[in-house]
Enzyme design. Structure first.
Site, short mmCIF file in Angstrom:
data_model
loop_
_atom_site.label_atom_id
_atom_site.label_comp_id
_atom_site.label_asym_id
_atom_site.label_seq_id
_atom_site.Cartn_x
_atom_site.Cartn_y
_atom_site.Cartn_z
N HIS A 53 4.47 0.34 -8.42
CA HIS A 53 3.74 1.52 -9.51
C HIS A 53 2.39 2.44 -9.48
CE1 HIS A 53 3.00 2.26 -14.17
NE2 HIS A 53 1.59 2.01 -13.43
N GLU A 54 1.35 1.69 -8.85
CA GLU A 54 1.21 2.46 -8.64
C GLU A 54 1.01 3.18 -7.42
OE1 GLU A 54 -1.88 2.85 -10.10
OE2 GLU A 54 -0.78 0.93 -10.93
N HIS A 113 2.02 6.54 -9.56
CA HIS A 113 1.15 7.58 -9.76
C HIS A 113 0.73 8.37 -8.96
CE1 HIS A 113 0.85 5.86 -13.33
NE2 HIS A 113 0.03 5.07 -12.87
#
Length: 231
Positions: free
Chosen positions: A102-103, A106
């Site tokens: 998920h990071e 980004h």
């Protein structure tokens, strides 16, 4: 003012917002703990998964580091640093790999100049200032019977809600990217991807709860001080 500052019926809005935030936080923690017990078949850590994804996505200017805390994972677009918490960095669980991915989502957004991410970064200082000066402005406006100051205070607080609303597509898109990368890159098996999806969905609900909570606080300010604007 129709109600007292500290004892009024509108406090139910604050209580409701707090309850939603606490429920969302409890849900994400319980979901993470559940799937943190499931070891990934590929036996890679969150750090290794993040490094693999960044390399796979041709992102070579982002560093990966460990930080203290639990679920404090974050990506800083200003410093190009992806930070993984202790519960994620060295764990080989499905949950940890999902959070790390998920990071990385980004980081991919940043590399591709994803507009909502850029917009959120631009709004941050305005939202921070607005949150800090909103209540003082409203109180001064009430004391001086100045509706302009009250309106400015409410508008300043509303910037926090704008920030929360812009955050939603950023977080949902990062999770979408993460799940696609995990599935296509083979970091997780076909059976493990739905587990990671549940973790990321639970995490996304915390942002929804935060937005609803901020809206309820804004609604309370309007209900409390709206009469002053009409006087």
């Amino acid at each position: 003012m129709p109600y007292g500052m500290f004892f009024d019926p509108t406090y139910i809005l604050i209580i409701l917002g707090m309850a939603l935030s606490m429920a969302a936080s409890a849900y994400v923690n319980s979901t993470f703990r559940k799937y943190d017990k499931v070891r990934s078949q590929n036996n890679v850590t969150g750090t290794q998964a993040a490094q693999f994804i960044l390399q796979n996505q041709q992102i070579h200017n982002v560093g990966v580091q460990g930080i203290a805390g639990n679920l404090t994972d974050n990506y800083n677009s200003g410093t190009k640093v992806l930070s993984l918490s202790q519960a994620t960095a060295q764990s080989t669980s499905v949950a940890a790999i999902g959070v790390a991915a998920h990071e990385c989502g980004h980081a991919v957004q940043d590399a591709q100049s994803y507009f909502p991410l850029r917009l959120r970064a631009a709004i941050v200082p305005v939202a921070n200032i607005g949150s800090s000066i909103s209540i003082p402005l409203i109180l001064i406006g009430v004391l001086l019977q100045g509706p302009v100051l009250i309106n400015l205070g409410i508008i300043a607080f509303a910037m926090a809600l704008v920030f929360q609303l812009v955050t939603l597509p950023v977080e949902f898109d990062a999770s979408r990217r993460a799940l696609n990368i995990l599935s296509e890159g083979g970091l997780l098996t076909e059976a493990e991807v739905p587990m990671a999806r549940k973790v990321l969905t639970a995490a996304a609900l915390t942002y929804v709860a935060a937005a609803v909570s901020t809206f309820l606080q804004l609604l309370r300010l309007v209900l409390l001080f709206g009469n002053n604007n009409r006087d």
